[in-house]
Design a protein around this motif. Structure first.
Motif, PDB file in Angstrom:
ATOM      1  N   ILE A 279       0.832  -1.208   0.000  1.00  0.00           N
ATOM      2  CA  ILE A 279       0.000   0.000   0.000  1.00  0.00           C
ATOM      3  C   ILE A 279       0.867   1.258   0.000  1.00  0.00           C
ATOM      4  N   ASP A 280       2.139   1.097   0.300  1.00  0.00           N
ATOM      5  CA  ASP A 280       3.102   2.192   0.208  1.00  0.00           C
ATOM      6  C   ASP A 280       4.491   1.585   0.113  1.00  0.00           C
ATOM      7  N   ASP A 281       5.510   2.415   0.070  1.00  0.00           N
ATOM      8  CA  ASP A 281       6.882   1.926  -0.080  1.00  0.00           C
ATOM      9  C   ASP A 281       7.651   1.938   1.238  1.00  0.00           C
ATOM     10  N   GLU A 282       6.945   1.798   2.340  1.00  0.00           N
ATOM     11  CA  GLU A 282       7.610   1.788   3.644  1.00  0.00           C
ATOM     12  C   GLU A 282       7.825   0.347   4.123  1.00  0.00           C
ATOM     13  N   PHE A 283       7.302  -0.019   5.276  1.00  0.00           N
ATOM     14  CA  PHE A 283       7.578  -1.356   5.820  1.00  0.00           C
ATOM     15  C   PHE A 283       6.931  -2.446   4.968  1.00  0.00           C
ATOM     16  N   VAL A 284       7.681  -3.533   4.769  1.00  0.00           N
ATOM     17  CA  VAL A 284       7.154  -4.680   4.033  1.00  0.00           C
ATOM     18  C   VAL A 284       6.047  -5.352   4.844  1.00  0.00           C
ATOM     19  N   PHE A 285       6.295  -5.494   6.148  1.00  0.00           N
ATOM     20  CA  PHE A 285       5.330  -6.105   7.059  1.00  0.00           C
ATOM     21  C   PHE A 285       4.855  -5.042   8.048  1.00  0.00           C
ATOM     22  N   LYS A 286       3.556  -4.799   8.037  1.00  0.00           N
ATOM     23  CA  LYS A 286       3.018  -3.685   8.810  1.00  0.00           C
ATOM     24  C   LYS A 286       2.222  -4.153  10.030  1.00  0.00           C
ATOM     25  N   LYS A 287       2.186  -3.290  11.034  1.00  0.00           N
ATOM     26  CA  LYS A 287       1.345  -3.529  12.194  1.00  0.00           C
ATOM     27  C   LYS A 287      -0.099  -3.266  11.801  1.00  0.00           C
ATOM     28  N   LYS A 288      -0.989  -4.224  12.064  1.00  0.00           N
ATOM     29  CA  LYS A 288      -2.366  -4.138  11.581  1.00  0.00           C
ATOM     30  C   LYS A 288      -3.067  -2.875  12.054  1.00  0.00           C
ATOM     31  N   SER A 289      -2.922  -2.528  13.329  1.00  0.00           N
ATOM     32  CA  SER A 289      -3.630  -1.371  13.883  1.00  0.00           C
ATOM     33  C   SER A 289      -2.943  -0.044  13.579  1.00  0.00           C
ATOM     34  N   LYS A 290      -1.647  -0.106  13.254  1.00  0.00           N
ATOM     35  CA  LYS A 290      -0.874   1.108  12.946  1.00  0.00           C
ATOM     36  C   LYS A 290       0.007   0.819  11.729  1.00  0.00           C
ATOM     37  N   TRP A 292       1.598   2.435   9.724  1.00  0.00           N
ATOM     38  CA  TRP A 292       2.822   3.227   9.542  1.00  0.00           C
ATOM     39  C   TRP A 292       3.974   2.657  10.386  1.00  0.00           C
ATOM     40  N   GLU A 293       3.700   1.631  11.196  1.00  0.00           N
ATOM     41  CA  GLU A 293       4.718   0.969  11.994  1.00  0.00           C
ATOM     42  C   GLU A 293       4.931  -0.449  11.455  1.00  0.00           C
ATOM     43  N   HIS A 294       6.087  -1.048  11.786  1.00  0.00           N
ATOM     44  CA  HIS A 294       6.350  -2.404  11.314  1.00  0.00           C
ATOM     45  C   HIS A 294       5.622  -3.435  12.169  1.00  0.00           C
ATOM     46  N   MET A 295       5.413  -4.606  11.608  1.00  0.00           N
ATOM     47  CA  MET A 295       4.793  -5.710  12.327  1.00  0.00           C
ATOM     48  C   MET A 295       5.633  -6.065  13.556  1.00  0.00           C
ATOM     49  N   PRO A 296       5.038  -6.212  14.730  1.00  0.00           N
ATOM     50  CA  PRO A 296       5.817  -6.637  15.909  1.00  0.00           C
ATOM     51  C   PRO A 296       6.367  -8.046  15.710  1.00  0.00           C
ATOM     52  N   THR A 297       7.533  -8.322  16.239  1.00  0.00           N
ATOM     53  CA  THR A 297       8.105  -9.658  16.128  1.00  0.00           C
ATOM     54  C   THR A 297       7.220 -10.698  16.827  1.00  0.00           C
ATOM     55  N   GLU A 298       6.419 -10.220  17.786  1.00  0.00           N
ATOM     56  CA  GLU A 298       5.566 -11.142  18.541  1.00  0.00           C
ATOM     57  C   GLU A 298       4.427 -11.716  17.697  1.00  0.00           C
ATOM     58  N   THR A 299       4.049 -11.020  16.603  1.00  0.00           N
ATOM     59  CA  THR A 299       2.911 -11.485  15.800  1.00  0.00           C
ATOM     60  C   THR A 299       3.190 -12.831  15.133  1.00  0.00           C
ATOM     61  N   PRO A 300       4.255 -12.964  14.322  1.00  0.00           N
ATOM     62  CA  PRO A 300       4.543 -14.300  13.764  1.00  0.00           C
ATOM     63  C   PRO A 300       4.979 -15.285  14.844  1.00  0.00           C
ATOM     64  N   LEU A 301       5.618 -14.810  15.894  1.00  0.00           N
ATOM     65  CA  LEU A 301       6.059 -15.705  16.965  1.00  0.00           C
ATOM     66  C   LEU A 301       4.865 -16.401  17.615  1.00  0.00           C
ATOM     67  N   ALA A 302       3.789 -15.636  17.862  1.00  0.00           N
ATOM     68  CA  ALA A 302       2.600 -16.216  18.495  1.00  0.00           C
ATOM     69  C   ALA A 302       2.001 -17.305  17.614  1.00  0.00           C
ATOM     70  N   ALA A 303       1.972 -17.072  16.302  1.00  0.00           N
ATOM     71  CA  ALA A 303       1.426 -18.073  15.380  1.00  0.00           C
ATOM     72  C   ALA A 303       2.287 -19.332  15.362  1.00  0.00           C
TER      73      ALA A 303
END
Length: 387
Positions: A279-290, A292-303
């Motif tokens: 959706i833009d040229d910033e983070f490849v993996f984004k935080k769902k609620s924000k 403009w921030e990167h996905m937390p490392t805890e998200t894939p870790l929890a899965a």
């Protein structure tokens, strides 16, 4: 002569370095690159000395004058008068402008405070080995062995600086490491290779965001560190999807050294698909609620933990999985398929007994491409069992 901060700001670079006086022994060096550095001149033992104290705009004209006067005062009164809190402050002012991470700087300050809080007002040359041992002992007593080691390494570096500046004669941190018990190395949880098909079957049936699953797949294919991937960006040019190369910037690497990872067919397919969906040229993996921030490392870790069973696998465990199986891989004649140096270089493990300056980001490149192709052939049937 420079008298205002606006004058400093307006100075332009020239073909050669040039210097402007700012009064009272303070000077500003302007480099051809545009970098501006403050230096202070002072006398010690009848000898005139100049010392770099920082860069502009990290240090304003006002701040540089205060620091220069403090250094000149210390030279006049004698270096032995510098207090620990002032030594730490000076060390930070010299080295922190070169740090790229605000989080790293906060961690350094916190660790130094753990050691120096009770001796902050003690003169640096009066700090003894027993004082340092007492402070490190308190940290060890809390069971935080790794923190104790890191704190000791930092304060030792500060005292190395103090020795070089002749604030102290010897480093009181010598031999203190002997009192820190050896830390038992605990490897990150990792499933054996025999259980990976079952793990991916469970993962494929789980309800999760598309990006989360793709991040886990890339962890499995590339064996990169969790933070290196979730902080990846399109706009930094770190991905060359045509050449099949991912260059991770040094500020995201544990050893602060730029690192290259070969991208074989399947990881490239994932990244190209993510690029098309961006959706833009910033983070490849984004935080769902924000976003403009990167996905937390805890998200894939929890899965990963849900699919494997808590405590059986982590995102970091994919690195152990590659390392274990690549080190055990044999050719038909029984010889090793991959030399350990190839595997270690892919994992960005830099031996402490080999200088950082000797690090070559592309070393063993062809062998590492072969390693990634071999590993992708093993991993793909887990992720895409019907292909």
């Amino acid at each position: 002569m420079i008298t205002k901060d606006s004058q400093v700001k307006s100075l332009k670079p020239k073909e050669k370095r040039y210097t402007n006086a700012a009064g009272d022994g303070l000077f500003l060096d302007v480099m051809p690159t545009g970098k501006k550095s403050w230096t202070v001149a002072y006398s010690k033992n009848g000898k005139r000395t100049r010392t770099k104290i920082g860069t502009y705009p990290v240090l304003s004209l006002k701040d540089a004058r205060v620091l220069a006067q403090d250094i000149q005062r210390q030279a006049l009164l004698g270096y032995s008068d510098i207090l620990m809190k002032d030594l730490v402050k000076e060390w930070l002012s010299v080295y922190s402008p070169n740090w790229s991470s605000e989080k790293y700087e906060k961690n350094v300050i916190h660790r130094l405070e753990l050691v120096t809080e009770r001796i902050a007002d003690v003169k640096a040359n009066e700090v003894t080995r027993s004082m340092i041992s007492d402070e490190i002992g308190l940290i060890v007593g809390r069971g935080t062995i790794e923190t104790a080691n890191r704190c000791l390494r930092l304060i030792k570096t500060v005292f190395d600086y103090a020795v070089a500046k002749e604030y102290v004669e010897t480093n009181p941190c010598t031999l203190v490491s002997k009192m820190i018990p050896a830390r038992k190395v605990v490897n990150m949880a990792s499933l054996p290779i025999s259980e990976m098909p079952k793990f991916w079957t469970a993962l494929n049936y789980m309800d999760m965001a598309y990006e989360t699953k793709q991040a886990i797949a890339l962890y499995n294919y590339l064996a990169c560190r969790p933070s290196e991937l979730v902080k990846a960006r399109w706009d930094t040019g770190e991905f060359d999807l045509d050449k099949g190369v991912w260059i991770i910037p040094k500020h995201r690497m544990k050893m602060r050294l730029e690192h290259m990872i070969p991208l074989t067919e399947k990881p490239l397919q994932i990244l190209r698909d993510l690029y098309d969906r961006r959706i833009d040229d910033e983070f490849v993996f984004k935080k769902k609620s924000k976003p403009w921030e990167h996905m937390p490392t805890e998200t894939p870790l929890a899965a990963v933990k849900r699919a494997a069973g808590n405590g059986k696998m982590t995102t970091h465990g994919f690195r152990s999985l590659l390392s274990t199986n690549a080190n055990e891989a044999k050719l038909a004649d029984g010889t090793r398929m991959f030399h350990e140096d190839i595997i270690e270089r892919h994992l960005a493990h830099v031996p402490h007994n080999k200088g950082r300056a000797a690090y070559n980001r592309a070393k063993y490149w062809n062998d590492r491409v072969r390693l990634m192709e071999w590993w992708a052939a093993i991993v793909t049937p887990w992720i895409e069992p019907e292909s």
